[in-house]
Design an enzyme around this catalytic site. Sequence first.
Site, PDB file in Angstrom:
ATOM      1  N   ASP A   1     -54.478 -13.020 -38.254  1.00  8.28           N
ATOM      2  CA  ASP A   1     -54.443 -11.579 -37.981  1.00  8.28           C
ATOM      3  C   ASP A   1     -55.663 -10.850 -38.541  1.00  8.28           C
ATOM      4  O   ASP A   1     -55.890 -10.849 -39.752  1.00  8.28           O
ATOM      5  CB  ASP A   1     -53.205 -10.940 -38.608  1.00  8.28           C
TER       6      ASP A   1
ATOM      7  N   GLU B   1     -53.842  -8.332 -33.255  1.00  8.56           N
ATOM      8  CA  GLU B   1     -52.855  -7.256 -33.149  1.00  8.56           C
ATOM      9  C   GLU B   1     -52.988  -6.172 -34.208  1.00  8.56           C
ATOM     10  O   GLU B   1     -52.421  -5.099 -34.071  1.00  8.56           O
ATOM     11  CB  GLU B   1     -51.438  -7.846 -33.155  1.00  8.56           C
ATOM     12  N   ASN B   2     -53.744  -6.437 -35.272  1.00 10.87           N
ATOM     13  CA  ASN B   2     -53.977  -5.430 -36.311  1.00 10.87           C
ATOM     14  C   ASN B   2     -55.431  -4.968 -36.332  1.00 10.87           C
ATOM     15  O   ASN B   2     -55.881  -4.362 -37.311  1.00 10.87           O
ATOM     16  CB  ASN B   2     -53.636  -5.985 -37.694  1.00 10.87           C
TER      17      ASN B   2
ATOM     18  N   ASN C   1     -46.413  -7.636 -33.165  1.00  7.93           N
ATOM     19  CA  ASN C   1     -45.521  -6.478 -33.147  1.00  7.93           C
ATOM     20  C   ASN C   1     -46.247  -5.146 -32.981  1.00  7.93           C
ATOM     21  O   ASN C   1     -45.654  -4.154 -32.559  1.00  7.93           O
ATOM     22  CB  ASN C   1     -44.662  -6.441 -34.413  1.00  7.93           C
ATOM     23  N   HIS C   2     -47.545  -5.096 -33.294  1.00 10.25           N
ATOM     24  CA  HIS C   2     -48.317  -3.863 -33.107  1.00 10.25           C
ATOM     25  C   HIS C   2     -49.111  -3.871 -31.800  1.00 10.25           C
ATOM     26  O   HIS C   2     -50.042  -3.075 -31.637  1.00 10.25           O
ATOM     27  CB  HIS C   2     -49.266  -3.648 -34.280  1.00 10.25           C
TER      28      HIS C   2
ATOM     29  N   HIS D   1     -45.422 -15.338 -33.610  1.00  7.19           N
ATOM     30  CA  HIS D   1     -45.589 -14.148 -34.444  1.00  7.19           C
ATOM     31  C   HIS D   1     -44.230 -13.772 -35.029  1.00  7.19           C
ATOM     32  O   HIS D   1     -43.383 -13.204 -34.352  1.00  7.19           O
ATOM     33  CB  HIS D   1     -46.145 -12.997 -33.604  1.00  7.19           C
TER      34      HIS D   1
ATOM     35  N   HIS E   1     -48.467 -13.062 -38.606  1.00  9.46           N
ATOM     36  CA  HIS E   1     -47.722 -11.855 -38.923  1.00  9.46           C
ATOM     37  C   HIS E   1     -47.641 -11.530 -40.408  1.00  9.46           C
ATOM     38  O   HIS E   1     -47.777 -10.372 -40.779  1.00  9.46           O
ATOM     39  CB  HIS E   1     -46.295 -11.878 -38.352  1.00  9.46           C
TER      40      HIS E   1
ATOM     41  N   HIS F   1     -49.626 -12.233 -42.927  1.00 11.02           N
ATOM     42  CA  HIS F   1     -50.943 -11.979 -43.522  1.00 11.02           C
ATOM     43  C   HIS F   1     -51.223 -12.813 -44.765  1.00 11.02           C
ATOM     44  O   HIS F   1     -52.264 -12.643 -45.402  1.00 11.02           O
ATOM     45  CB  HIS F   1     -51.131 -10.491 -43.861  1.00 11.02           C
TER      46      HIS F   1
END
Length: 256
Positions: free
Chosen positions: A8, A39-40, A67-68, A149, A174, A176
């Site tokens: 991520d 995604e981040n 999720n983001h 994820h 996810h 991190h």
Amino acid sequence: MRVLFVGDIVGKSGRNALNEHLPFLREKYQYDLLIINGENAAHGKGITQKIYNSFLEMGADCITLGNHAFAKDNIYTFIDHADRLIRPENMDPRNVGRSVRILKYRGKRIGVFNLYGNVFMDNANGTPFETMERLIAANPCDIRIVDFHGETTGEKYTFLHGFYDRCALIVGTHTHVQTADRQVYKGCGFICDVGMCGAYDSVLGRDSDEVVETARTGIRTRYQVSSNEGMVCAVVADIDNESGRCVNIERIQLLP
């Protein structure tokens, strides 16, 4: 075939760290396929078209989400046309984007799949298990790589034991935090979490002072990404092109 999977990417610190270290990683590992979880990437939540394009310039063959994925409104303007961008299949909304990317390497079809855990995750729509069965049936390929994820180690290990015989590489994203459990399980490379590319002096890439203040007061604040110098977390996996099975997986962690 050698695959470099980058964990991520959290905000500008993560993007800068990857951009700085990628030439070294390319020279050292001579990878054939580059996969990035983005995604981040846009200030800690979501991805923009500009950042997506910057990953393409880095040579990314596939960018996965989580999720983001839909945190930035403008993703709806380009996700359906971004052929290297995939989002978790079993996460709402399900009517935009794609969740599988099929690549070709030395006559083999390489499928990259993006799935979403159910445990402690919002907006899940369907289990990763029934979803993967459906995706396998609909997307024939020779070698399968999965970005799972999700939050919990148990769910990821359960997925490994359910699909190791049909996947060459299953990597978790996810949390991190890079886990120390990388392994080749019966021909399937696996790690619970690849870790992040983001500020080393932080709380999961987020500004630590803000997180501490939120914990003390209970007052929600904006998601402020740390501007401290970034680290890079990734894994590199070797997959035999003939058998389609993983023969080695190695953790990578480059600190500031």
